[in-house]
Design a protein around this motif. Structure first.
Motif, PDB file in Angstrom:
ATOM      1  N   LEU A  32     -10.289  60.297  32.934  1.00 18.73           N
ATOM      2  CA  LEU A  32     -11.398  61.208  33.196  1.00 18.73           C
ATOM      3  C   LEU A  32     -10.893  62.509  33.813  1.00 18.73           C
ATOM      4  O   LEU A  32     -11.321  63.611  33.424  1.00 18.73           O
ATOM      5  N   PHE A  33      -9.968  62.396  34.763  1.00 21.90           N
ATOM      6  CA  PHE A  33      -9.404  63.581  35.410  1.00 21.90           C
ATOM      7  C   PHE A  33      -8.649  64.435  34.397  1.00 21.90           C
ATOM      8  O   PHE A  33      -8.739  65.674  34.422  1.00 21.90           O
ATOM      9  N   GLU A  34      -7.898  63.789  33.512  1.00 22.56           N
ATOM     10  CA  GLU A  34      -7.161  64.515  32.479  1.00 22.56           C
ATOM     11  C   GLU A  34      -8.117  65.270  31.562  1.00 22.56           C
ATOM     12  O   GLU A  34      -7.858  66.428  31.199  1.00 22.56           O
ATOM     13  N   GLU A  35      -9.219  64.628  31.195  1.00 22.94           N
ATOM     14  CA  GLU A  35     -10.201  65.279  30.324  1.00 22.94           C
ATOM     15  C   GLU A  35     -10.836  66.482  31.000  1.00 22.94           C
ATOM     16  O   GLU A  35     -11.125  67.490  30.354  1.00 22.94           O
ATOM     17  N   GLN A  36     -11.037  66.384  32.302  1.00 21.25           N
ATOM     18  CA  GLN A  36     -11.704  67.460  33.035  1.00 21.25           C
ATOM     19  C   GLN A  36     -10.777  68.616  33.376  1.00 21.25           C
ATOM     20  O   GLN A  36     -11.225  69.759  33.511  1.00 21.25           O
ATOM     21  N   THR A  37      -9.483  68.334  33.521  1.00 21.18           N
ATOM     22  CA  THR A  37      -8.556  69.365  34.009  1.00 21.18           C
ATOM     23  C   THR A  37      -7.493  69.789  33.003  1.00 21.18           C
ATOM     24  O   THR A  37      -6.900  70.864  33.147  1.00 21.18           O
TER      25      THR A  37
END
Length: 255
Positions: A41-46
């Motif tokens: 999720l963090f990778e998708e957001q950042t």
């Protein structure tokens, strides 16, 4: 015109790649699956990348002390991160915090095998081996031994060589899931499904049967990705990540 457009697109791709950073995280095996969900999720957001290595608390501590190139550590205990921080001085000052409290569960892959009160532990003629991770290096193993001690069966099981003792709670899960061990003490997060159900059969020991499994995380002082590590840790403390951690079978410290 097409050549110019292609050049601009290539330039944009290179620029995005240059901005993307990689965070190397070592994590306790009980939290590995949850962290993989969070990291995605963090990778998708950042647009940043996260590499995850699953290692139990004691060995992870030893690896960091010996210079393993991790940026962030999610441990399954307090003792090892605290030692790394206060005694060894290898944690980024002020970065250590409680991120979850683990829940212990006695579990079997066999439906109807473990009863809701844990009476199976007093009916040892029904099973041969129980898997409990090494209490010297694995917090869930220490908690499992505490439960057996409180029930007055720990020494009996040791004498009868009924305890299988792998090094991590991840290995306990594997052995119990495969049937190599009839039952085992695992983390609730390892067996709970997205709908809240638990396959097989299980018993949740009362909270006063073992010391709370407080799990701490920190940023390794030698990190070359301090800004990204701090961004990720701030995100982990936020409401979105907190909801995911809670749904995965943990309680949230202070809440």
């Amino acid at each position: 015109m097409k050549k110019l457009l292609l050049t601009l697109l290539l330039g944009l791709a290179c620029s995005l790649n240059a901005q993307a950073r990689e965070l190397k995280i070592v994590v306790a095996t009980n939290f590995q699956g949850t962290l993989q969900t969070l990291a995605k999720l963090f990778e998708e957001q950042t647009g940043h990348n996260i590499t995850i290595s699953g290692v139990s608390a004691g060995p992870a501590y030893a690896q960091i002390v010996n210079g393993a190139p991790y940026d962030v550590w999610f441990s399954a205990d307090v003792k090892n991160p605290e030692t790394l921080d206060l005694k060894d001085g290898l944690a980024l000052p002020g970065s250590r915090f409680d991120y979850a409290v683990g829940v212990l569960v006695l579990w079997s892959a066999k439906p109807g095998f473990v009863d809701e009160r844990g009476e199976i532990l007093k009916q040892d003629s029904r099973w041969r081996h129980i898997a409990v991770s090494n209490p010297d290096i694995a917090p869930y193993g220490f908690a499992g031994h505490q439960v057996l001690q409180k029930l007055g069966v720990l020494e009996k099981f040791k004498t009868e060589q009924r305890i299988v003792q792998p090094n991590s709670v991840g290995q306990v899960y594997s052995q119990t899931a495969s049937g190599a061990a009839d039952l085992g003490f695992v983390a609730l997060a390892q067996v709970i499904q997205k709908d809240g159900s638990i396959p097989g059969s299980h018993w949740l020991p009362p909270a006063d049967a073992y010391k709370p499994i407080v799990q701490q995380a920190l940023i390794v002082k030698s990190t070359q990705e301090r800004a990204l590590a701090e961004e990720f840790m701030a995100w982990i403390k936020g409401p979105e990540a907190t909801r995911i951690i809670k749904a995965a079978g943990y309680t949230i410290p202070g809440k």
